[in-house]
Every structure is written in structure tokens, then in C-alpha cells.
Write a protein that holds these residues in place. Sequence first.
Motif, PDB file in Angstrom:
ATOM      1  N   ARG A  76       0.863  -1.180   0.000  1.00 48.20           N
ATOM      2  CA  ARG A  76       0.000   0.000   0.000  1.00 48.20           C
ATOM      3  C   ARG A  76       0.897   1.226   0.000  1.00 48.20           C
ATOM      4  O   ARG A  76       1.965   1.225   0.630  1.00 48.20           O
ATOM      5  CB  ARG A  76      -0.902   0.023   1.232  1.00 48.20           C
ATOM      6  CG  ARG A  76      -1.848  -1.158   1.357  1.00 48.20           C
ATOM      7  CD  ARG A  76      -2.912  -1.170   0.288  1.00 48.20           C
ATOM      8  NE  ARG A  76      -3.770   0.005   0.347  1.00 48.20           N
ATOM      9  CZ  ARG A  76      -4.676   0.322  -0.572  1.00 48.20           C
ATOM     10  NH1 ARG A  76      -4.821  -0.449  -1.652  1.00 48.20           N
ATOM     11  NH2 ARG A  76      -5.429   1.389  -0.447  1.00 48.20           N
ATOM     12  N   ALA A  77       0.479   2.262  -0.706  1.00 50.01           N
ATOM     13  CA  ALA A  77       1.289   3.483  -0.799  1.00 50.01           C
ATOM     14  C   ALA A  77       1.657   4.006   0.585  1.00 50.01           C
ATOM     15  O   ALA A  77       2.785   4.448   0.819  1.00 50.01           O
ATOM     16  CB  ALA A  77       0.532   4.543  -1.597  1.00 50.01           C
ATOM     17  N   ALA A  78       0.701   3.947   1.518  1.00 50.92           N
ATOM     18  CA  ALA A  78       0.938   4.469   2.864  1.00 50.92           C
ATOM     19  C   ALA A  78       2.077   3.741   3.569  1.00 50.92           C
ATOM     20  O   ALA A  78       2.745   4.308   4.439  1.00 50.92           O
ATOM     21  CB  ALA A  78      -0.347   4.366   3.695  1.00 50.92           C
ATOM     22  N   ASP A  79       2.319   2.480   3.186  1.00 57.17           N
ATOM     23  CA  ASP A  79       3.387   1.701   3.817  1.00 57.17           C
ATOM     24  C   ASP A  79       4.768   2.082   3.291  1.00 57.17           C
ATOM     25  O   ASP A  79       5.780   1.738   3.909  1.00 57.17           O
ATOM     26  CB  ASP A  79       3.171   0.197   3.564  1.00 57.17           C
ATOM     27  CG  ASP A  79       1.856  -0.304   4.117  1.00 57.17           C
ATOM     28  OD1 ASP A  79       1.385   0.257   5.129  1.00 57.17           O
ATOM     29  OD2 ASP A  79       1.290  -1.254   3.527  1.00 57.17           O
ATOM     30  N   LEU A  80       4.821   2.759   2.147  1.00 61.17           N
ATOM     31  CA  LEU A  80       6.091   3.023   1.473  1.00 61.17           C
ATOM     32  C   LEU A  80       6.558   4.469   1.583  1.00 61.17           C
ATOM     33  O   LEU A  80       7.727   4.752   1.315  1.00 61.17           O
ATOM     34  CB  LEU A  80       5.965   2.646  -0.012  1.00 61.17           C
ATOM     35  CG  LEU A  80       5.487   1.225  -0.324  1.00 61.17           C
ATOM     36  CD1 LEU A  80       5.429   1.025  -1.834  1.00 61.17           C
ATOM     37  CD2 LEU A  80       6.385   0.183   0.320  1.00 61.17           C
ATOM     38  N   GLU A  81       5.671   5.367   1.967  1.00 60.84           N
ATOM     39  CA  GLU A  81       5.979   6.799   1.951  1.00 60.84           C
ATOM     40  C   GLU A  81       7.267   7.143   2.702  1.00 60.84           C
ATOM     41  O   GLU A  81       8.060   7.964   2.233  1.00 60.84           O
ATOM     42  CB  GLU A  81       4.836   7.591   2.586  1.00 60.84           C
ATOM     43  CG  GLU A  81       3.531   7.526   1.840  1.00 60.84           C
ATOM     44  CD  GLU A  81       2.399   8.173   2.620  1.00 60.84           C
ATOM     45  OE1 GLU A  81       2.686   8.851   3.628  1.00 60.84           O
ATOM     46  OE2 GLU A  81       1.233   7.999   2.235  1.00 60.84           O
ATOM     47  N   ASP A  82       7.468   6.542   3.854  1.00 59.34           N
ATOM     48  CA  ASP A  82       8.573   6.920   4.728  1.00 59.34           C
ATOM     49  C   ASP A  82       9.557   5.779   4.975  1.00 59.34           C
ATOM     50  O   ASP A  82      10.259   5.769   5.980  1.00 59.34           O
ATOM     51  CB  ASP A  82       8.016   7.418   6.073  1.00 59.34           C
ATOM     52  CG  ASP A  82       7.076   8.601   5.901  1.00 59.34           C
ATOM     53  OD1 ASP A  82       7.467   9.562   5.217  1.00 59.34           O
ATOM     54  OD2 ASP A  82       5.953   8.555   6.434  1.00 59.34           O
ATOM     55  N   ASP A  83       9.608   4.840   4.044  1.00 60.71           N
ATOM     56  CA  ASP A  83      10.528   3.721   4.176  1.00 60.71           C
ATOM     57  C   ASP A  83      11.747   3.966   3.290  1.00 60.71           C
ATOM     58  O   ASP A  83      11.638   3.957   2.065  1.00 60.71           O
ATOM     59  CB  ASP A  83       9.829   2.414   3.759  1.00 60.71           C
ATOM     60  CG  ASP A  83      10.646   1.177   4.091  1.00 60.71           C
ATOM     61  OD1 ASP A  83      11.882   1.296   4.238  1.00 60.71           O
ATOM     62  OD2 ASP A  83      10.059   0.084   4.180  1.00 60.71           O
ATOM     63  N   PRO A  84      12.925   4.197   3.878  1.00 57.95           N
ATOM     64  CA  PRO A  84      14.108   4.507   3.059  1.00 57.95           C
ATOM     65  C   PRO A  84      14.580   3.351   2.198  1.00 57.95           C
ATOM     66  O   PRO A  84      15.379   3.546   1.278  1.00 57.95           O
ATOM     67  CB  PRO A  84      15.167   4.869   4.117  1.00 57.95           C
ATOM     68  CG  PRO A  84      14.713   4.181   5.360  1.00 57.95           C
ATOM     69  CD  PRO A  84      13.212   4.199   5.313  1.00 57.95           C
ATOM     70  N   ARG A  85      14.084   2.152   2.449  1.00 55.80           N
ATOM     71  CA  ARG A  85      14.501   0.984   1.653  1.00 55.80           C
ATOM     72  C   ARG A  85      13.797   0.923   0.302  1.00 55.80           C
ATOM     73  O   ARG A  85      14.208   0.167  -0.580  1.00 55.80           O
ATOM     74  CB  ARG A  85      14.214  -0.301   2.423  1.00 55.80           C
ATOM     75  CG  ARG A  85      14.938  -0.446   3.745  1.00 55.80           C
ATOM     76  CD  ARG A  85      14.409  -1.661   4.485  1.00 55.80           C
ATOM     77  NE  ARG A  85      12.974  -1.525   4.760  1.00 55.80           N
ATOM     78  CZ  ARG A  85      12.183  -2.546   5.077  1.00 55.80           C
ATOM     79  NH1 ARG A  85      12.681  -3.772   5.147  1.00 55.80           N
ATOM     80  NH2 ARG A  85      10.893  -2.345   5.321  1.00 55.80           N
ATOM     81  N   VAL A  86      12.736   1.699   0.149  1.00 54.96           N
ATOM     82  CA  VAL A  86      11.920   1.622  -1.069  1.00 54.96           C
ATOM     83  C   VAL A  86      12.736   2.061  -2.290  1.00 54.96           C
ATOM     84  O   VAL A  86      13.325   3.143  -2.299  1.00 54.96           O
ATOM     85  CB  VAL A  86      10.668   2.517  -0.924  1.00 54.96           C
ATOM     86  CG1 VAL A  86       9.921   2.614  -2.244  1.00 54.96           C
ATOM     87  CG2 VAL A  86       9.758   1.969   0.163  1.00 54.96           C
ATOM     88  N   PRO A  87      12.803   1.237  -3.333  1.00 54.55           N
ATOM     89  CA  PRO A  87      13.548   1.609  -4.541  1.00 54.55           C
ATOM     90  C   PRO A  87      12.882   2.771  -5.264  1.00 54.55           C
ATOM     91  O   PRO A  87      11.660   2.853  -5.332  1.00 54.55           O
ATOM     92  CB  PRO A  87      13.517   0.335  -5.388  1.00 54.55           C
ATOM     93  CG  PRO A  87      12.319  -0.415  -4.912  1.00 54.55           C
ATOM     94  CD  PRO A  87      12.183  -0.099  -3.453  1.00 54.55           C
ATOM     95  N   ARG A  88      13.690   3.666  -5.796  1.00 54.77           N
ATOM     96  CA  ARG A  88      13.193   4.851  -6.491  1.00 54.77           C
ATOM     97  C   ARG A  88      13.527   4.795  -7.974  1.00 54.77           C
ATOM     98  O   ARG A  88      14.400   4.053  -8.416  1.00 54.77           O
ATOM     99  CB  ARG A  88      13.825   6.119  -5.895  1.00 54.77           C
ATOM    100  CG  ARG A  88      13.704   6.243  -4.385  1.00 54.77           C
ATOM    101  CD  ARG A  88      12.296   6.575  -3.929  1.00 54.77           C
ATOM    102  NE  ARG A  88      12.265   6.860  -2.502  1.00 54.77           N
ATOM    103  CZ  ARG A  88      12.535   8.032  -1.957  1.00 54.77           C
ATOM    104  NH1 ARG A  88      12.885   9.060  -2.730  1.00 54.77           N
ATOM    105  NH2 ARG A  88      12.465   8.206  -0.654  1.00 54.77           N
ATOM    106  N   ALA A  89      12.838   5.646  -8.733  1.00 53.20           N
ATOM    107  CA  ALA A  89      13.093   5.763 -10.173  1.00 53.20           C
ATOM    108  C   ALA A  89      12.809   7.200 -10.593  1.00 53.20           C
ATOM    109  O   ALA A  89      12.177   7.962  -9.862  1.00 53.20           O
ATOM    110  CB  ALA A  89      12.210   4.801 -10.959  1.00 53.20           C
ATOM    111  N   SER A  90      13.275   7.564 -11.773  1.00 52.14           N
ATOM    112  CA  SER A  90      12.972   8.875 -12.350  1.00 52.14           C
ATOM    113  C   SER A  90      11.646   8.797 -13.083  1.00 52.14           C
ATOM    114  O   SER A  90      11.289   7.757 -13.646  1.00 52.14           O
ATOM    115  CB  SER A  90      14.074   9.307 -13.317  1.00 52.14           C
ATOM    116  OG  SER A  90      15.301   9.420 -12.640  1.00 52.14           O
ATOM    117  N   PHE A  91      10.921   9.902 -13.096  1.00 48.80           N
ATOM    118  CA  PHE A  91       9.639   9.957 -13.797  1.00 48.80           C
ATOM    119  C   PHE A  91       9.859  10.030 -15.300  1.00 48.80           C
ATOM    120  O   PHE A  91      10.705  10.781 -15.780  1.00 48.80           O
ATOM    121  CB  PHE A  91       8.844  11.174 -13.324  1.00 48.80           C
ATOM    122  CG  PHE A  91       7.620  11.447 -14.147  1.00 48.80           C
ATOM    123  CD1 PHE A  91       6.610  10.504 -14.252  1.00 48.80           C
ATOM    124  CD2 PHE A  91       7.467  12.650 -14.815  1.00 48.80           C
ATOM    125  CE1 PHE A  91       5.472  10.743 -15.016  1.00 48.80           C
ATOM    126  CE2 PHE A  91       6.334  12.911 -15.564  1.00 48.80           C
ATOM    127  CZ  PHE A  91       5.341  11.949 -15.665  1.00 48.80           C
TER     128      PHE A  91
END
Length: 203
Positions: A76-91
Motif C-alpha cells: 500500500r502506498a501508505a506503507d512506502l511513503e517513509d521507508d528509506p529501503r523503497v527503490p526509487r526511479a525517475s519519472f
Amino acid sequence: MVNSDLTEGAMTPVPTTNADQTTIINVPEAVGVFENFDDFQKAFYDLRMMGFSRYDLSVLGREEDLVEKLGKSYFRAADLEDDPRVPRASFVSEEAMGELEGAIVGGAFFIPSYIAMAVMAAAGGAVAATAAAVAIVGVPALVIGSLLARRVGQQHKDYYAHQIERGGILLWVRVQDEEKRNLAVETLKAHSGKDVHVHEWST
């Protein structure tokens, strides 16, 4: 690991690494969740027009990377907002995707066509014969290119559709001073961003 390109701005980040090897830096980050793609894209464009670098803005990474880092495919998006482990990407914008699809179609058509022309020319073929070879080789390639482009475009749409199904599209904005902090928060909220807030680190 932190990409050194992401460290533009007045602040000099001090990276730290936690137990699971996730590197964070001491530059705050605003985050918002969007319930539809149009609001999300407008927020992104406005932030760019206001002077935020593309390196300051990030979205959720691929689901494969999410599973690798967090060990689960459903979120769920709410679970990922503040988790530094979440992988990121460019838009990647819809316009850029359109250009990519066009390049795939064009490339698939022209490369075999150029090969056919080179073969015919090397064999001393006439202009008409060369054109016929281009048509024979090029048309199937055009079909294949169109199918590949359609698949890429569908994957792009599915990427955001899945996020909306799971609570919304996440957009993180690195804010290097108080002025940018306020500007980012106001812009995210102005475009219907939900749960807009700032955490005191970024990745």
C-alpha cells in the motif's frame, strides 16, 4: 547506494548507511500521494517549472526491485511513503514514452530496410528491385516494432495503474532549504496530493 547526481544544491549531504545497507542523506524530502495520473503529472511539471531539478524528484521503482528490497509484491502506498529501503526511479512523461514508442517503431523498420538496401546495392540490383526488398523486409519489421512499442506503452500505463489500485502514485521531492520545503508542500497539495508531509532525510 546514493547516486552522486542527486546531490545538487546548496547543502552538502552526509550519507549514512543503516543495518540493511540502505544509504540515506541529511537532506529533507517532501512526499505526496496522488489518486490519478493527471494530478501527479501536473504536480511534477509545476515543480520542474519552479526550479526543482529532475534529480530532486523521484517515483516508486519497479515492482521487481520492490520485491527484491522488501520481499513482497503487494504493498500500500501508505506503507512506502517513509521507508528509506523503497527503490526509487525517475519519472518518464507520457510525451517521452510517445517518443520512445516512435523510436522503437522507426528503428525496427529502418534497420532491416537499410540492410536490405545494402545487400541489393552490393549485388548491383536495380532501384526497383532495391525498393521491393525494402518493402518485403521493412513491413514485417514495422509490425514487430509496433507490437514492441505497444507493449512498452502498456507497461508504462500498468506501472501507474497498479500504484493507484494500491493507494496512489508516490512522488518524493528533495527539499534543500526552508523555501523549497514550503514550495514543494504547497505544490503537492495544490494538485490534490494526499498525506503530504516532510521527513528529515532522503535517499
